[in-house]
Design an enzyme around this catalytic site. Structure first.
Site, short mmCIF file in Angstrom:
data_model
loop_
_atom_site.label_atom_id
_atom_site.label_comp_id
_atom_site.label_asym_id
_atom_site.label_seq_id
_atom_site.Cartn_x
_atom_site.Cartn_y
_atom_site.Cartn_z
N GLY A 133 36.41 30.83 36.54
CA GLY A 133 35.48 30.95 37.66
C GLY A 133 36.00 31.82 38.80
O GLY A 133 37.21 31.96 39.01
N ARG A 141 32.69 30.46 46.95
CA ARG A 141 32.69 29.71 48.20
C ARG A 141 34.05 29.71 48.88
O ARG A 141 34.16 29.29 50.03
CB ARG A 141 32.22 28.28 47.94
CG ARG A 141 30.71 28.18 47.65
CD ARG A 141 30.26 26.74 47.65
NE ARG A 141 30.79 26.00 46.50
CZ ARG A 141 30.82 24.67 46.42
NH1 ARG A 141 30.40 23.94 47.43
NH2 ARG A 141 31.30 24.09 45.33
N LYS A 180 39.99 31.57 42.76
CA LYS A 180 40.21 30.26 43.39
C LYS A 180 41.39 29.51 42.79
O LYS A 180 42.08 28.78 43.49
CB LYS A 180 38.95 29.41 43.32
CG LYS A 180 38.51 28.99 41.93
CD LYS A 180 37.29 28.08 42.00
CE LYS A 180 36.80 27.66 40.61
NZ LYS A 180 35.66 26.73 40.69
N GLN A 210 36.74 34.70 28.91
CA GLN A 210 35.29 34.48 28.91
C GLN A 210 34.69 35.64 29.70
O GLN A 210 34.68 35.65 30.92
CB GLN A 210 34.95 33.14 29.57
CG GLN A 210 33.47 32.81 29.55
CD GLN A 210 33.12 31.59 30.38
OE1 GLN A 210 33.85 31.22 31.30
NE2 GLN A 210 31.99 30.96 30.07
N GLY A 221 28.55 29.17 31.25
CA GLY A 221 28.69 27.73 31.33
C GLY A 221 29.99 27.21 30.76
O GLY A 221 30.73 27.93 30.07
N TYR A 230 40.27 21.28 33.95
CA TYR A 230 39.84 22.41 34.77
C TYR A 230 41.01 22.94 35.61
O TYR A 230 41.77 22.17 36.20
CB TYR A 230 38.69 21.99 35.68
CG TYR A 230 37.47 21.57 34.89
CD1 TYR A 230 36.48 22.49 34.55
CD2 TYR A 230 37.32 20.26 34.44
CE1 TYR A 230 35.38 22.12 33.81
CE2 TYR A 230 36.22 19.87 33.70
CZ TYR A 230 35.26 20.80 33.38
OH TYR A 230 34.16 20.42 32.63
N ASN A 257 31.03 10.89 36.55
CA ASN A 257 31.65 11.77 35.57
C ASN A 257 32.84 12.50 36.19
O ASN A 257 32.70 13.24 37.16
CB ASN A 257 30.62 12.78 35.05
CG ASN A 257 31.23 13.79 34.10
OD1 ASN A 257 32.21 13.51 33.42
ND2 ASN A 257 30.64 14.98 34.06
N ALA A 274 80.61 29.85 65.36
CA ALA A 274 79.26 30.13 65.86
C ALA A 274 79.02 31.63 65.97
O ALA A 274 79.90 32.38 66.39
CB ALA A 274 79.05 29.46 67.21
N TYR A 297 73.49 44.20 54.33
CA TYR A 297 72.51 45.21 53.94
C TYR A 297 72.80 46.52 54.67
O TYR A 297 72.92 46.56 55.90
CB TYR A 297 71.11 44.71 54.29
CG TYR A 297 69.97 45.61 53.87
CD1 TYR A 297 69.88 46.09 52.57
CD2 TYR A 297 68.98 45.97 54.78
CE1 TYR A 297 68.84 46.91 52.18
CE2 TYR A 297 67.92 46.78 54.39
CZ TYR A 297 67.86 47.25 53.10
OH TYR A 297 66.81 48.06 52.72
#
Length: 476
Positions: A36, A40, A47, A100, A105, A128, A192, A385, A392
């Site tokens: 998907g 949204r 996502k 897909q 679906g 999912y 579900n 300290a 670098y």
């Protein structure tokens, strides 16, 4: 030589009917739907690649699935497939990705995995990629359920948007979407959860029977239940908690999932014997490991790849990522450990210290305001300290080696590559550009010169210059 496999057409694809002797019936395959777009989310990023606890949402689902040790893992991709497949490979090189190309679906998505399931004869677990909070225990319960098809179910605090599971004394009969449910069906609180387990080859047979004669013209995975029941197959419900089925389709749902993950991680840490002095302020990554009797202070943030051994202490306002902290070590407050930081037993890293790609041997002390990068510090060495390893040069990184029981004076600049021998000292304020032999004292700073009365004369000179500038401004 085994007989050839029979084939069938399922939604335009040819798939094989597996031989029964290919796999034991207890074998498990995992199919994760991650095709998907997630419009949204209002994002260019798919996502399932948005981060939750420092890892893509998809990685959480994959990790839960990996813990049931499937024989194969298949991820169905679609939107920005190359990005998603790269993330899959980073988590599990053995996972199989199928695409897909048309979004027709959830049933159609699962059908794309059928060729990758050829030769399999066991239990197919479907979950999912945007459901990151599922527990491995729930997936294992799906795998172990004896019914030919099993669906996750839960009781929702607010069930109005969920499909309902219609059951009888024979088990699960069908799934009805809320918008299609009658009043008496909407009164049912059993909802579900979406994840399911189906015996193979029953899955392929049911997908071949699936129709898309609905308003959306899509193949719905939920139709598998009624198709299975119509042929006399048994269907069952496996209960889970509501937070396990939370899908991440919006930024607010992502934030909600983050909050739920953190609450779960904090509770598990406390239960495992970790002291969190202010649990609500501590943030874990998806792979944080902390041993019992470790102490974590307020406002500590864990990035990915952190291991903290038993008995270590992380004090307030620390940020850790990609590091290992051994027993008895103390870190912070206000310390940052970056990838490659390795702290041995009884090391102390104090406030405003940053460690990156550096090994600190047993008993090393780095108390204040220092940076150690690309370095190895020998046991019981004291770092003063303001010490900095200048690693670098604008093009390449270089390494600093400090021997055991050395003493690095405050405000020492160690210009890598450089070696400080065991038991050696550097004088405060030194810029060390050459190796220092063992037990030697290195002094690398300009000789101090005092000029009597110069400060007073300098101040008077500056005051006169300031007054002259003010006078010129008035004239202009």
């Amino acid at each position: 030589m085994p007989p050839p496999l029979a084939t069938r057409r399922v939604m335009g694809k040819t798939c094989a009917t597996p031989r029964e002797d290919e796999f034991m019936s207890r074998s498990t395959a995992l199919v994760i739907l991650a095709a998907g777009q997630g419009t949204r989310m209002n994002s260019d990023l798919p996502k399932v690649l948005h981060k939750l606890a420092g890892a893509p949402v998809l990685a959480h689902a994959m990790r839960a699935g990996a813990q049931i040790e499937p024989d194969r893992t298949i991820v169905v991709t679609g939107h920005e497939a190359e990005q998603v497949e790269q993330a899959v490979r980073e988590f599990d090189e053995a996972a199989i990705c199928v695409r897909q190309t048309e979004q027709l679906g959830t049933g159609h998505a699962v059908a794309q995995a059928l060729p990758a399931l050829e030769g399999f004869s066991g239990r197919v677990i479907i979950l999912y990629g945007d459901t990151p909070l599922v527990r491995p225990e729930t997936l294992q319960a799906l795998a172990d359920n004896p019914a030919e098809i099993a669906i996750t179910g839960f009781h929702a605090a607010d069930p109005r948007r969920y499909g309902r599971l219609i059951t009888s004394d024979r088990g699960l009969e069908r799934i009805v979407e809320f918008k299609d449910a009658k009043d008496e069906e909407r009164a049912i609180s059993l909802c579900n959860g979406g994840m399911m387990a189906v015996s193979y080859p029953l899955l392929a047979e049911l997908l071949a029977e699936m129709k898309n004669d609905n308003a959306a013209g899509e193949y719905y995975l939920t139709d598998l239940v009624s198709l299975a029941r119509a042929r006399g197959a048994q269907a069952a419900v496996v209960m889970c908690k509501e937070d396990e089925v939370l899908g991440v389709d919006t930024r607010s749902q992502l934030a909600r999932a983050e909050a739920l993950f953190q609450a779960r991680a904090r509770a598990e840490a406390l239960e495992n014997g970790v002291t969190l002095t202010a649990p609500e302020t501590v943030f874990f990554a998806f792979d944080t490991v902390i041993g019992r009797d470790a102490i974590v202070g307020p406002n500590v943030v864990f990035g990915s790849g952190v291991t903290v051994e038993s008995g270590a202490e992380i004090r307030a306002f620390c940020h850790l990522e990609g590091c290992h902290i051994s027993r008895g070590a103390t870190v912070g407050p206000f310390a940052r450990l970056r990838p490659g930081a390795e702290l041995a037993e009884d090391v102390h890293v104090g406030n405003f210290v940053e460690i990156k790609n550096a090994i600190l041997d047993e008993g090393v002390k780095v108390g204040h305001l220092s940076y150690l990068g690309d370095a190895h510090v020998g046991e019981h060495t004291n770092i003063g300290a303001g010490t900095i390893t200048c690693n670098y040069d604008g093009v390449m990184k270089h390494r600093t080696e400090i021997g055991a029981r050395a003493f690095i004076g405050s405000d020492t600049m160690l210009v890598a590559p450089v070696r400080i021998g065991a038991g050696a000292f550097t004088a405060t304020g030194s810029v060390i550009t050459q190796d220092v032999p063992a037990e030697a004292l290195a002094i690398a700073r300009a000789r101090q010169e005092n000029k009597p009365g110069f400060a007073t004369r300098l101040v008077e000179k500056l005051k006169k210059a300031k007054a002259a500038r003010a006078a010129r401004r008035e004239l202009n």
